[in-house]
Write an enzyme that holds these catalytic residues in place. Structure first.
Site, PDB file in Angstrom:
ATOM      1  N   GLY A 183      -8.133  -1.742  -9.866  1.00  0.00           N
ATOM      2  CA  GLY A 183      -8.059  -0.427 -10.068  1.00  0.00           C
ATOM      3  C   GLY A 183      -9.182   0.073 -10.837  1.00  0.00           C
ATOM      4  O   GLY A 183      -9.780   1.394 -10.454  1.00  0.00           O
TER       5      GLY A 183
ATOM      6  N   THR B 180      -3.302   0.701  -6.025  1.00  0.00           N
ATOM      7  CA  THR B 180      -3.817  -0.615  -6.406  1.00  0.00           C
ATOM      8  C   THR B 180      -2.948  -1.430  -7.294  1.00  0.00           C
ATOM      9  O   THR B 180      -3.407  -2.609  -7.605  1.00  0.00           O
ATOM     10  CB  THR B 180      -5.365  -0.290  -7.123  1.00  0.00           C
ATOM     11  OG1 THR B 180      -5.094   0.323  -8.284  1.00  0.00           O
ATOM     12  CG2 THR B 180      -6.240   0.451  -5.966  1.00  0.00           C
TER      13      THR B 180
ATOM     14  N   ASN C  79       6.411   6.103 -12.807  1.00  0.00           N
ATOM     15  CA  ASN C  79       6.973   4.949 -12.552  1.00  0.00           C
ATOM     16  C   ASN C  79       7.413   4.574 -11.187  1.00  0.00           C
ATOM     17  O   ASN C  79       7.956   5.384 -10.712  1.00  0.00           O
ATOM     18  CB  ASN C  79       8.218   4.901 -13.569  1.00  0.00           C
ATOM     19  CG  ASN C  79       8.933   3.494 -13.863  1.00  0.00           C
ATOM     20  OD1 ASN C  79       9.008   2.736 -12.733  1.00  0.00           O
ATOM     21  ND2 ASN C  79       9.327   3.038 -15.085  1.00  0.00           N
TER      22      ASN C  79
ATOM     23  N   SER D  60      -6.336  -1.884 -13.760  1.00  0.00           N
ATOM     24  CA  SER D  60      -6.098  -3.169 -13.501  1.00  0.00           C
ATOM     25  C   SER D  60      -7.764  -3.658 -13.095  1.00  0.00           C
ATOM     26  O   SER D  60      -8.265  -2.716 -13.063  1.00  0.00           O
ATOM     27  CB  SER D  60      -5.242  -3.356 -12.285  1.00  0.00           C
ATOM     28  OG  SER D  60      -5.731  -2.897 -11.161  1.00  0.00           O
TER      29      SER D  60
ATOM     30  N   PRO E  72      -7.988  -8.078   0.786  1.00  0.00           N
ATOM     31  CA  PRO E  72      -8.830  -8.609   0.230  1.00  0.00           C
ATOM     32  C   PRO E  72      -8.606 -10.203  -0.299  1.00  0.00           C
ATOM     33  O   PRO E  72      -7.349 -10.527  -0.497  1.00  0.00           O
ATOM     34  CB  PRO E  72      -9.302  -8.069  -1.500  1.00  0.00           C
ATOM     35  CG  PRO E  72      -7.858  -7.282  -1.480  1.00  0.00           C
ATOM     36  CD  PRO E  72      -7.162  -7.036  -0.349  1.00  0.00           C
TER      37      PRO E  72
ATOM     38  N   ALA F 110       0.032  -3.760  -8.860  1.00  0.00           N
ATOM     39  CA  ALA F 110       0.747  -4.803  -8.338  1.00  0.00           C
ATOM     40  C   ALA F 110       1.484  -5.355  -9.224  1.00  0.00           C
ATOM     41  O   ALA F 110       1.009  -5.231 -10.710  1.00  0.00           O
ATOM     42  CB  ALA F 110      -0.156  -5.763  -7.602  1.00  0.00           C
TER      43      ALA F 110
ATOM     44  N   LEU G 166      -9.323 -13.638  -2.488  1.00  0.00           N
ATOM     45  CA  LEU G 166      -9.384 -13.686  -3.935  1.00  0.00           C
ATOM     46  C   LEU G 166     -10.195 -13.114  -4.790  1.00  0.00           C
ATOM     47  O   LEU G 166     -11.591 -13.251  -4.680  1.00  0.00           O
ATOM     48  CB  LEU G 166      -9.196 -15.197  -4.439  1.00  0.00           C
ATOM     49  CG  LEU G 166      -9.376 -15.579  -6.039  1.00  0.00           C
ATOM     50  CD1 LEU G 166      -7.896 -15.191  -6.417  1.00  0.00           C
ATOM     51  CD2 LEU G 166      -9.791 -17.001  -6.111  1.00  0.00           C
TER      52      LEU G 166
ATOM     53  N   LYS H  74       3.063  -9.625  -1.119  1.00  0.00           N
ATOM     54  CA  LYS H  74       1.972  -8.948  -0.444  1.00  0.00           C
ATOM     55  C   LYS H  74       2.251  -8.375   0.957  1.00  0.00           C
ATOM     56  O   LYS H  74       1.964  -7.270   1.679  1.00  0.00           O
ATOM     57  CB  LYS H  74       0.730  -9.669  -0.493  1.00  0.00           C
ATOM     58  CG  LYS H  74       0.154  -9.662  -1.952  1.00  0.00           C
ATOM     59  CD  LYS H  74      -0.285  -8.483  -2.462  1.00  0.00           C
ATOM     60  CE  LYS H  74      -0.590  -8.576  -3.918  1.00  0.00           C
ATOM     61  NZ  LYS H  74      -0.465  -7.238  -4.813  1.00  0.00           N
TER      62      LYS H  74
END
Length: 379
Positions: free
Chosen positions: A74, A141, A121, A71, A251, A143, A253, A228
């Site tokens: 990530g 990390t 998974n 990601s 964090p 999502a 944006l 979140k």
């Protein structure tokens, strides 16, 4: 994690990652290519026969597992870990993710460049335990994002994210090796509340002690913020009283080179309610390199108990409507004109973000490792 992509979007993301690798190879900063393609003695020495207990133990102390390692966030965390001398196990959820790595040709056989891959998974706690076992720490990390893009996030995804967070922490606890976990949360888990005082002389400080109100998020359909918040709370509940050190990074944006293409769905989801955040002084951005460094700094400081709890992470607070309009324009969102119309609203912000805790952590460990100055520009 939980992502469905079209063939076109997958190909675009592959090309973007490949471009990031190539662009990073020639700069003084090192870039992604320097980290992912490095073949140092430290990395080659980390791959040893399983029978050598002492050697394996030494290597294991520098071995970590990263979920969501391909990601936007990530990828930056993995790159930063490699540059700090860690060996990284990538926990991939789908064959599609594995195919993406192969197509990018970022590394050859497993372990060649300090990176291993394993399928895991989040709906299967046992597969997570197998992925984490043998590592000293885990960086969660990954999502959920919306495969459709514009809707950003759903109520169902918020529930899944909380369940996944609990499973990840449980899997860490069930291993014989994992003792530290760095969990990627969001500033949105701190800022959404009702009943804040309105008539204060000075703005209300928003720091790591603040939590978003889940009822408020539900009532206003702020599903990304709800996910979140619920996920981070689930992680803390699961870790309470267990033999596991947990730190969460919250964090703002996340922006940086390529964020428009590589992180657009998460960005769109984050910006739901952004006009209210802008008016209240709560809309902020964080460069992906800053976020990655915060993860690694926190992980290393956990070893001597100088890091713990939550850390708010941001580089820049968006204060001018034209900045917000440009951010919306870059993401292809409607409404930039409405943001410009708000330019005449000069009411003082009711809130002030505070990142003193992270600033102390980042300055205490060592001098900043950046060779490049990251401007306020979003991309």
């Amino acid at each position: 994690m939980g992502v469905l992509r079209s063939t076109q979007s997958l190909q675009a993301e592959v090309e973007e990652l490949r471009a990031a690798l190539l662009a990073g190879g020639g700069g003084g900063h090192g870039g992604a290519a320097a980290g992912w393609r490095r073949r140092s003695a430290g990395h080659s020495g980390a791959k040893r026969a399983t029978g050598a207990d002492d050697a394996a133990g030494a290597a294991g102390a520098r071995a970590v597992c990263v979920t969501g390692g391909i990601s936007f966030v990530g990828f930056a965390v993995v790159d930063r870990l490699l540059r700090h001398g860690y060996t990284v196990r990538l926990a991939l959820e789908t064959q599609e993710d594995m195919d993406k790595l192969r197509e990018m040709e970022m590394f050859g056989e497993d372990g060649r460049d300090g990176v291993w891959t394993v399928m895991a998974n989040v709906t299967d706690p046992e597969s997570l335990r197998r992925a984490f076992d043998g590592c000293a720490g885990v960086f969660h990390t990954s999502a959920f994002v919306d495969p459709g893009g514009m809707s950003g996030y759903t109520k169902h995804m918020a529930r899944l994210e909380a369940q996944a967070a609990e499973r990840v922490v449980e899997a860490c606890v069930r291993t014989d090796s994992v003792r530290k976990c760095v969990f990627t949360s969001s500033l949105l888990a701190c800022v959404w509340r009702q009943n804040y005082p309105h008539d204060r002389r000075f703005p209300t400080i928003i720091d790591e002690n603040c939590w978003s109100d889940e009822s408020f998020c539900r009532d206003n359909k702020l599903w990304f913020a709800l996910g979140k918040t619920a996920a981070e709370k689930a992680a803390w509940r699961a870790a309470r009283g267990r033999d596991l050190k947990l730190v969460t990074i919250c964090p703002a944006l996340v922006t940086g080179p390529g964020f428009r293409r590589r992180n657009s769905t998460a960005s769109i989801a984050y910006l739901k309610g952004a006009r209210a955040m802008l008016a209240d002084g709560l809309l902020a951005t964080a460069n992906v390199e800053t976020v990655a460094e915060a993860h690694v700094r926190a992980y290393e400081a956990m070893g001597d108990n100088t890091a713990g709890g939550r850390y708010i992470c941001y580089d820049h607070v968006v204060q001018r409507p034209e900045e917000f309009a440009e951010l919306e324009r870059q993401l292809g969102l409607p409404g930039a004109a409405a943001a410009q119309q708000a330019a005449g609203d000069d009411r003082p912000a009711r809130f002030e973000l505070c990142k003193r805790k992270l600033a102390r952590l980042m300055s205490a460990r060592r001098t900043c490792t950046y060779d490049t100055y990251y401007s306020v520009a979003f991309d």
